[in-house]
Scaffold this active site. Structure first.
Site, PDB file in Angstrom:
ATOM      1  N   GLU A   1      -3.488  -0.020  -9.210  1.00  0.00           N
ATOM      2  CA  GLU A   1      -2.388   0.870  -9.566  1.00  0.00           C
ATOM      3  C   GLU A   1      -1.194   0.008  -9.987  1.00  0.00           C
ATOM      4  OE1 GLU A   1      -3.299   4.604  -6.524  1.00  0.00           O
ATOM      5  OE2 GLU A   1      -2.103   2.926  -5.816  1.00  0.00           O
TER       6      GLU A   1
ATOM      7  N   ASN B   1      -3.733   6.401  -2.249  1.00  0.00           N
ATOM      8  CA  ASN B   1      -3.432   6.544  -0.818  1.00  0.00           C
ATOM      9  C   ASN B   1      -2.777   7.878  -0.489  1.00  0.00           C
ATOM     10  OD1 ASN B   1      -4.622   4.214   0.023  1.00  0.00           O
ATOM     11  ND2 ASN B   1      -2.745   3.013   0.138  1.00  0.00           N
TER      12      ASN B   1
ATOM     13  N   SER C   1       0.836  -1.217   0.000  1.00  0.00           N
ATOM     14  CA  SER C   1       0.000   0.000   0.000  1.00  0.00           C
ATOM     15  C   SER C   1       0.855   1.244   0.000  1.00  0.00           C
ATOM     16  CB  SER C   1      -0.834   0.081   1.280  1.00  0.00           C
ATOM     17  OG  SER C   1      -1.688  -0.969   1.399  1.00  0.00           O
TER      18      SER C   1
ATOM     19  N   HIS D   1      -1.136  -2.671  -7.048  1.00  0.00           N
ATOM     20  CA  HIS D   1      -1.826  -2.288  -5.817  1.00  0.00           C
ATOM     21  C   HIS D   1      -3.339  -2.356  -6.010  1.00  0.00           C
ATOM     22  CE1 HIS D   1      -2.938   0.943  -2.689  1.00  0.00           C
ATOM     23  NE2 HIS D   1      -2.883  -0.244  -2.124  1.00  0.00           N
TER      24      HIS D   1
HETATM   25  N1  3HC Z   1     -15.028 -10.438  -1.834  1.00  0.00           N
HETATM   26  C1  3HC Z   1     -15.874 -10.879  -2.764  1.00  0.00           C
HETATM   27  N2  3HC Z   1     -17.152 -10.503  -2.855  1.00  0.00           N
HETATM   28  C2  3HC Z   1     -17.591  -9.639  -1.928  1.00  0.00           C
HETATM   29  C3  3HC Z   1     -16.749  -9.137  -0.932  1.00  0.00           C
HETATM   30  C4  3HC Z   1     -15.409  -9.577  -0.912  1.00  0.00           C
HETATM   31  N3  3HC Z   1     -14.535  -9.137  -0.019  1.00  0.00           N
HETATM   32  N4  3HC Z   1     -17.447  -8.317  -0.165  1.00  0.00           N
HETATM   33  C5  3HC Z   1     -18.702  -8.308  -0.656  1.00  0.00           C
HETATM   34  N5  3HC Z   1     -18.769  -9.116  -1.720  1.00  0.00           N
HETATM   35  C6  3HC Z   1     -19.929  -9.381  -2.550  1.00  0.00           C
HETATM   36  C7  3HC Z   1     -21.036  -9.628  -1.600  1.00  0.00           C
HETATM   37  O1  3HC Z   1     -21.206 -11.044  -1.434  1.00  0.00           O
HETATM   38  C8  3HC Z   1     -22.219  -8.950  -2.228  1.00  0.00           C
HETATM   39  O2  3HC Z   1     -23.021  -9.845  -2.880  1.00  0.00           O
HETATM   40  P1  3HC Z   1     -24.297 -10.447  -2.079  1.00  0.00           P
HETATM   41  O3  3HC Z   1     -25.120  -9.293  -1.629  1.00  0.00           O
HETATM   42  O4  3HC Z   1     -24.902 -11.285  -3.120  1.00  0.00           O
HETATM   43  O5  3HC Z   1     -23.744 -11.253  -0.936  1.00  0.00           O
HETATM   44  C9  3HC Z   1     -21.665  -8.042  -3.307  1.00  0.00           C
HETATM   45  O6  3HC Z   1     -20.257  -8.238  -3.330  1.00  0.00           O
HETATM   46  C10 3HC Z   1     -21.958  -6.617  -2.998  1.00  0.00           C
HETATM   47  O7  3HC Z   1     -21.631  -6.383  -1.628  1.00  0.00           O
HETATM   48  P2  3HC Z   1     -22.185  -5.138  -0.859  1.00  0.00           P
HETATM   49  O8  3HC Z   1     -23.671  -5.149  -0.820  1.00  0.00           O
HETATM   50  O9  3HC Z   1     -21.443  -5.017   0.443  1.00  0.00           O
HETATM   51  O10 3HC Z   1     -21.723  -4.004  -1.878  1.00  0.00           O
HETATM   52  P3  3HC Z   1     -22.004  -2.489  -1.883  1.00  0.00           P
HETATM   53  O11 3HC Z   1     -22.793  -2.166  -3.071  1.00  0.00           O
HETATM   54  O12 3HC Z   1     -22.499  -2.047  -0.546  1.00  0.00           O
HETATM   55  O13 3HC Z   1     -20.548  -1.922  -2.122  1.00  0.00           O
HETATM   56  C11 3HC Z   1     -18.300  -1.488  -1.601  1.00  0.00           C
HETATM   57  C12 3HC Z   1     -19.511  -2.302  -1.259  1.00  0.00           C
HETATM   58  C13 3HC Z   1     -17.841  -1.756  -3.037  1.00  0.00           C
HETATM   59  C14 3HC Z   1     -17.204  -1.936  -0.624  1.00  0.00           C
HETATM   60  C15 3HC Z   1     -18.636   0.018  -1.472  1.00  0.00           C
HETATM   61  O14 3HC Z   1     -19.195   0.257  -0.217  1.00  0.00           O
HETATM   62  C16 3HC Z   1     -17.428   0.876  -1.635  1.00  0.00           C
HETATM   63  O15 3HC Z   1     -17.022   1.203  -2.744  1.00  0.00           O
HETATM   64  N6  3HC Z   1     -16.820   1.311  -0.506  1.00  0.00           N
HETATM   65  C17 3HC Z   1     -15.573   2.061  -0.537  1.00  0.00           C
HETATM   66  C18 3HC Z   1     -14.428   1.111  -0.488  1.00  0.00           C
HETATM   67  C19 3HC Z   1     -13.115   1.798  -0.637  1.00  0.00           C
HETATM   68  O16 3HC Z   1     -12.980   3.000  -0.720  1.00  0.00           O
HETATM   69  N7  3HC Z   1     -12.065   0.990  -0.665  1.00  0.00           N
HETATM   70  C20 3HC Z   1     -10.721   1.477  -0.765  1.00  0.00           C
HETATM   71  C21 3HC Z   1     -10.094   1.391   0.552  1.00  0.00           C
HETATM   72  S1  3HC Z   1      -8.454   2.049   0.534  1.00  0.00           S
HETATM   73  C22 3HC Z   1      -7.509   0.739   0.088  1.00  0.00           C
HETATM   74  O17 3HC Z   1      -7.949  -0.362  -0.082  1.00  0.00           O
HETATM   75  C23 3HC Z   1      -6.073   1.020  -0.081  1.00  0.00           C
HETATM   76  C24 3HC Z   1      -5.241   0.196   0.832  1.00  0.00           C
HETATM   77  O18 3HC Z   1      -3.930   0.300   0.369  1.00  0.00           O
HETATM   78  C25 3HC Z   1      -5.292   0.650   2.281  1.00  0.00           C
END
Ligand code: 3HC
Length: 285
Positions: free
Chosen positions: A152, A190, A119, A140
């Protein structure tokens, strides 16, 4: 360069998600973790999410079985010898990455690509522990990896442009939206998101707002898909603090440093979703 077999080293949240993407894309995948129990837990997660996809009609039961069947698990890095590309998603510690990369360097074919999902650490520094820095690249992914489209593709100081292109093409094959960028602290997202989330946490104390209202504010006032406290809980308080510290060390800008409130939570073991408690409470996973 055609990638046919992929290795994933470290099968925590990110590694399991990346392995899921690989097997879904039809790639033979070798997943490695330090114990078979940890590796099996990752297979269980993949099985669960693909099972949901079958229930929702997004995938047939046969396709799911074939995908899960493409994943083999091991505790031995030597078993990654046949992989054309290995993605490392282990603990964010430079010494750990150095040891893994120098071992992988000795194990895989001379033209194999070694990628890191780091990250915030320097891909250039990770690459320096190998005899093939021109074949080391950053890939990433974002959490949750199966759902977040961005990858990325990080060009380190000595990365060969053909290796950047191969990693980019692999990300596209995994159904992602890759971008190319240089190896600077925090890369693109990030570098912007971490200080923003740190500001959100500082506002908690400054503005006397509740955690629930902070999340409400950013969801309904800024259109975020989830609030900042929920997001930091998802990413993991420890992962966020570590990434903040690494970016702070790289740039020395005060906003990059982790807020004391997050450091205290990390020390208390309040790590977010994975530990059952962070800003919010979760069912134990
Ligand atoms: N793996 C696989 N499938 C998954 C999963 C996972 N980890 N999590 C959820 N799913 C599936 C679920 O099973 C769900 O299907 P289902 O309802 O049939 O069970 C489907 O995906 C949709 O899940 P959600 O209803 O939870 O989906 P949302 O529409 O609410 O969206 C989200 C979830 C995409 C996480 C959205 O809330 C989002 O975009 N959040 C922001 C996330 C973000 O910003 N991430 C970046 C973080 S920073 C980072 O990662 C950098 C690092 O370096 C620190």
């Amino acid at each position: 360069m055609e990638i046919q077999k992929v290795g994933v080293v470290g099968l925590g949240t990110m590694g399991a998600g990346i392995a899921q993407l690989c097997v879904q894309a039809g790639l033979e995948t070798v997943g490695r973790d330090v114990t078979l129990e940890l590796a099996e837990r990752a297979r269980g997660r993949i099985d669960h999410f693909l099972g949901r996809a079958v229930e929702k009609g997004r995938m047939s039961a046969g396709e799911k079985e074939a995908a899960v069947g493409r994943l083999s698990l091991t505790t031995e890095l030597a078993e990654l010898a046949e992989c054309d590309l290995v993605i490392e998603a282990a603990f964010e510690d430079l010494a750990v990455k150095h040891e893994l990369f120098s071992t992988l360097d000795a194990v895989v074919a001379p033209d194999a690509i070694l990628a890191t999902n780091t990250s915030a650490l320097s891909v250039t520094q990770i690459a320096a522990s190998t005899s093939r820095p021109e074949r080391v690249v950053g890939m990433h992914f974002f959490n949750p990896a199966p759902l977040m489209p961005l990858v990325e593709i990080v060009r380190a100081q000595r990365t060969d442009e053909a290796v950047v292109d191969a990693a980019y093409a692999l990300a596209e094959r995994l159904g992602k939206e890759p971008i190319r960028c240089n190896d600077t602290p925090g890369f693109v997202v990030n570098r912007i998101l971490i200080p923003l989330l740190n500001d959100c946490v500082r506002v908690l104390d400054e503005a006397g707002v509740t955690v629930e209202d902070l999340d409400k504010a950013m969801r309904f006032g800024a259109g975020w898909p989830m609030g900042p406290a929920t997001l930091v809980d998802l990413v993991g308080i420890d992962v966020h603090v570590h990434a903040s510290e690494a970016i702070w060390e790289g740039l020395r800008e005060p906003r990059m440093a982790p807020p004391p409130r997050l450091v205290a939570m990390q020390r208390a073991g309040l790590l977010g979703r994975k530990s059952g408690k962070g800003f919010f409470d979760y069912d134990a996973q």
